[in-house]
Write an enzyme that holds these catalytic residues in place. Structure first.
Site, PDB file in Angstrom:
ATOM      1  N   GLU A   1      31.382 -31.585   0.443  1.00  0.00           N
ATOM      2  CA  GLU A   1      30.143 -32.021   1.097  1.00  0.00           C
ATOM      3  C   GLU A   1      30.392 -32.407   2.545  1.00  0.00           C
ATOM      4  O   GLU A   1      31.387 -33.057   2.859  1.00  0.00           O
ATOM      5  CB  GLU A   1      29.573 -33.228   0.334  1.00  0.00           C
ATOM      6  CG  GLU A   1      28.259 -33.735   0.897  1.00  0.00           C
ATOM      7  CD  GLU A   1      27.887 -35.106   0.316  1.00  0.00           C
ATOM      8  OE1 GLU A   1      27.248 -35.137  -0.743  1.00  0.00           O
ATOM      9  OE2 GLU A   1      28.263 -36.125   0.915  1.00  0.00           O
TER      10      GLU A   1
ATOM     11  N   TYR B   1      22.653 -31.619   6.299  1.00  0.00           N
ATOM     12  CA  TYR B   1      23.426 -31.831   5.069  1.00  0.00           C
ATOM     13  C   TYR B   1      23.837 -30.480   4.507  1.00  0.00           C
ATOM     14  O   TYR B   1      23.014 -29.564   4.418  1.00  0.00           O
ATOM     15  CB  TYR B   1      22.564 -32.573   4.036  1.00  0.00           C
ATOM     16  CG  TYR B   1      23.252 -32.736   2.698  1.00  0.00           C
ATOM     17  CD1 TYR B   1      23.933 -33.913   2.384  1.00  0.00           C
ATOM     18  CD2 TYR B   1      23.241 -31.713   1.750  1.00  0.00           C
ATOM     19  CE1 TYR B   1      24.586 -34.058   1.171  1.00  0.00           C
ATOM     20  CE2 TYR B   1      23.900 -31.848   0.541  1.00  0.00           C
ATOM     21  CZ  TYR B   1      24.562 -33.022   0.249  1.00  0.00           C
ATOM     22  OH  TYR B   1      25.215 -33.151  -0.949  1.00  0.00           O
TER      23      TYR B   1
END
Ligand code: ADP
Ligand code: MG
Length: 384
Positions: free
Chosen positions: A191, A103
């Protein structure tokens, strides 16, 4: 403005962040031909394009082994609802062999007043769960805007979370590109989740989220084409057309707040929320609105199905209280059938005349003195 995955990936690609080639399908008709001629290798992944995450868990990410199966799935997935958003487009990409899912994001952090890099070697669909239960696997590192992504930022993030350091230079390069995009596009958030490590040990963005600050859209001409593809909130669009700012707040809320000025609007929201109630939407009336414009704004607020009570808080200077009262009465009488309540707090120019207009209307409008009393009045309506 939250971009769709394929729009975010187009931006990634512009910054040389590795992504997979893919195709966008908008209709069931001709889907099979389009998929066949794209020359993708099977199996493929079919992904609903909606402005919300968690698609995998909501059935918005599916796999197909053949053209026929893929086309079938396209038929099923087009139009599907994912947490309140309709999938009007699908993205098809090849299925990747994934060794690890990481992530990586950069967001504008209000506490450190700087960009904040967030990294975890436990990315993928359970990132929220990781954040709750494995805080040691999440690193948050502020980025000094004057220095950008320095080695120590990445080194610290990887050490803290126990990530494999053989990928450090790749991760740094990825973060630098993402940071450049973050700045150039005035984003609130960029993101990549998952940031996958593929079978060759290369990092690749398998998903993408980009949230652009609405206030910067005028500086980003290429974003207007993106906006046309988005599913926008009907009241936001309606309000924008007549130059009001309509702000959806909490999906679960049932109170609408309107004021002439964003500072007072926020104070009202704070006081109501502090009392344990939830705001569904807010609207800034700006200065000097006429009765007609006030009526239009109240009508937009009342048209929101979830809203039971509308609170209008006015400091009457340039905005005259009698104009506000007249506008509120027009909107409330035209929408009486909805059975909604209005609490009106006014201070300043022509306040007494305004109260008379409301009293004469015999509509469910309560005039309250001061903000604390208004909040009490809303509370009594909601909690009996
Ligand atoms: P969301 O975050 O909305 O659930 P993602 O695009 O992250 O959607 O997809 C969910 C999961 O599906 C990923 O975590 C990954 O495991 C898998 N996935 C997504 N794209 C691919 C792909 N191209 N190849 C293999 N698996 C994928
Ligand atoms: Mg994802």
């Amino acid at each position: 403005m939250k971009l769709l995955e394929y729009q975010a990936k187009e931006l990634f690609s512009k910054y040389a962040i590795p992504i997979q080639k893919g195709i966008v399908i908008e209709t069931k008709d001709g889907a099979a031909e389009k998929i066949r001629s794209a020359g993708l290798q099977f199996p493929v992944v079919i992904k609903a394009q909606v402005q919300i995450g968690g698609r995998g868990k909501a059935g918005g990410v599916k796999f197909a082994d053949t053209v026929e199966e893929a086309a079938d799935l396209c038929g099923q997935m087009l139009g599907m609802d994912i947490r309140g958003f309709t999938a009007r487009e699908l993205l098809l990409v090849e299925k990747k062999e994934i060794a690890k899912e990481w992530y990586l994001s950069i967001m504008l952090d209000r506490y450190t007043k700087s960009p904040l890099l967030i990294f975890s070697p436990l990315g993928g669909m359970d990132i929220e769960e990781t954040a709750r239960t494995r805080a040691d696997k999440i690193a948050k590192v502020p980025i000094d805007p004057l220095r950008g992504v320095q080695d120590y930022v990445i080194s610290y993030a990887m050490d803290k979370t126990g990530a494999d350091k053989q990928y450090q230079s790749q991760l740094k390069e990825m973060a630098e590109k993402l940071y450049k995009l973050f700045f150039d596009y005035y984003t609130m958030l960029v993101e990549i989740n998952p940031l996958a490590i593929d079978e060759n040990g290369s990092l690749i963005a398998l998903d993408g989220k980009v949230e652009v600050d609405d206030n910067a859209l005028a500086l980003l001409p290429d974003m207007s084409a993106c906006r046309d593809k988005l599913q926008e909130d009907p009241q936001v669009v309606e309000a924008r057309r007549v130059n009001f700012l309509f702000i959806p707040v909490e999906e679960a809320g049932d109170i609408g707040v309107m004021s002439n000025g964003s500072g007072m609007l926020m104070s009202c929201i704070d006081l109501i929320t502090k009392k344990g109630m939830q705001i569904h939407a807010a609207l800034d009336l700006g200065g000097g609105a006429t009765a007609e414009r006030i009526a239009e704004a109240v009508r937009i607020m009342l048209s929101r199905p979830r809203i039971k009570t509308v609170f209008i808080c006015i400091f009457g200077g340039i905005t005259r209280c009698d104009e506000v009262a007249r506008g509120a009465v027009i909107a409330m009488s035209q929408n009486a059938a909805l059975g909604k309540q209005l609490i009106l707090r006014m201070e300043g120019t022509n306040k007494d005349e305004a109260a008379k207009i409301v009293a004469a209307s015999e509509l469910p409008i309560t005039v309250a003195e001061g903000i604390p009393n208004s909040v009490e009045a809303i509370y009594r309506l909601h909690r009996g």
